[in-house]
Design an enzyme around this catalytic site. Structure first.
Site, short mmCIF file in Angstrom:
data_model
loop_
_atom_site.label_atom_id
_atom_site.label_comp_id
_atom_site.label_asym_id
_atom_site.label_seq_id
_atom_site.Cartn_x
_atom_site.Cartn_y
_atom_site.Cartn_z
N GLY A 138 14.85 59.21 44.92
CA GLY A 138 14.02 58.32 44.13
C GLY A 138 13.65 58.88 42.77
N GLY A 153 19.34 60.96 46.13
CA GLY A 153 18.76 59.97 47.02
C GLY A 153 17.28 60.13 47.21
N SER A 175 15.88 59.03 40.24
CA SER A 175 16.87 58.47 39.31
C SER A 175 18.00 59.43 38.99
CB SER A 175 16.19 58.00 38.01
OG SER A 175 15.43 56.87 38.24
N ASP A 214 14.61 52.80 34.86
CA ASP A 214 15.15 54.15 35.06
C ASP A 214 15.90 54.63 33.84
OD1 ASP A 214 14.11 53.78 37.55
OD2 ASP A 214 16.03 53.79 38.61
#
Length: 337
Positions: free
Chosen positions: A107, A105, A109, A151
């Site tokens: 950021g 969580g 990926s 991503d």
């Protein structure tokens, strides 16, 4: 048969909420990632089961094959693997041991890293773009989040020592060398986020509505954008258009070893994400302000989709920040034995 697959995480240096609009992004695969050791069952009559265990995520995922509904899988982290298995049409059972040193969580990926590693462990092959598209479809099907391809492509196609300038309209990838004078740090805001529970889909819908008025946002004229009557759609369009310009300028600044210019572009990007796209938070804003006030830090911005997570900072290598120093690494790998 045993298969070992590894997929890095990624930090996006600049260019957020532009990928799904066919714009430019500049992510970098990092040394943190997800490693999967898969024990593949021998082929036999009927269909098997997929079992996943994680060193950091709660619960054991058990999937009957073939997977037909990834959205119903519990625990929820198993939905990414279920989406991949559904895309691949997997019917041969396997047990997957998942290990990761990526913050969850944050950021970076972790979900795309997991999906790409699962895909390779289950036998996916082809170009990095092929793997990325497969995992993009899997994530969309599993979570309902209309994510772009940044991503997955950064994870699959990373180049050691480089960031990737990706044109998401053409899927063209251009490696951009990271100068030795640049150090990138990822600093956790302490505010976790999950895209499935955020307004990510709303932002995309608003940007697409603006594009229906003025055409593709990465190439729209500034005057046409400012003529959009709805102030929300106007702001969303303005971010996408100006962010693509910043990505171009940032790549040129890195290539020219102009870290002062690169840092200012990162700050400008954060302001645009805060004001025009409204995906920042007070926690992220305060962290960016604190970081740019440190001597030797050239710039900082939220990274990823926002709504919490991490900030990425560009600093002199002599500066030490309270975070994780990330280095550019190569993309995903797989070994079958």
């Amino acid at each position: 048969m045993t298969v070992t697959a590894w997929a890095p995480g990624r930090v996006n240096l600049i260019g957020d909420h532009t990928d799904y609009m066919g714009g430019l992004v500049l992510p970098m695969a990092v040394q943190l990632g997800t490693r999967i050791t898969a024990t593949i069952d021998p082929p036999g009559p009927g269909h098997g089961h997929l079992v996943l265990r994680s060193d950091r995520l709660d619960g054991i995922v058990e999937l009957a094959l073939p997977v037909t509904d990834p959205t119903s899988v519990e625990p929820r982290w198993g939905r990414y693997a279920a989406g991949v298995a559904a895309e691949l049409g997997t019917t041969v059972g396997a047990t997957l041991e998942v290990r990761s040193d990526l913050p969850i969580g944050g950021g970076l990926s972790s979900s795309a890293s997991l999906a790409v590693a699962v895909a390779l462990a289950l036998g996916a092959d082809g170009t990095p773009l092929h793997i990325a598209r497969l995992c993009q479809r899997a994530e969309q099907a599993a979570t309902g989040v209309p994510c772009g391809i940044m991503d997955q492509l950064a994870v699959a196609a990373g180049v050691d020592g480089h960031a990737l300038l990706i044109d998401c309209a053409t899927d063209d990838v251009t490696p951009i060398r990271i100068p030795e004078s640049a150090a990138f740090w990822v600093v956790d805001s302490g505010q976790a986020r999950e895209l499935a529970g955020s307004e990510y889909a709303t932002r995309r819908t608003q940007a697409e509505a603006a594009a229906a008025i003025v055409g593709p946002l990465p190439h729209a004229l500034a005057a046409d954008i400012e003529a959009i009557e709805d102030p929300v759609m106007r702001a969303r369009a303005r971010h996408v258009r100006t962010e693509c310009d910043r990505v171009h300028a940032f790549a040129a600044a890195l290539a020219g070893d102009d870290l002062v210019r690169a840092g200012q572009l990162m700050v400008d990007s954060h302001r645009s994400l805060r004001d025009d796209y409204e995906v920042s938070t007070p926690v992220l804003d305060a962290l960016v302000d604190r970081l740019v006030g440190v001597d030797g830090v050239f710039g900082a911005r939220l990274t990823g989709a926002g709504f919490g997570g991490c900030v990425v900072a560009l600093a002199d290598p002599a500066v030490a920040l309270d975070g994780i120093r990330v280095r550019p690494t190569a993309g995903a790998t797989v070994r079958r034995g």
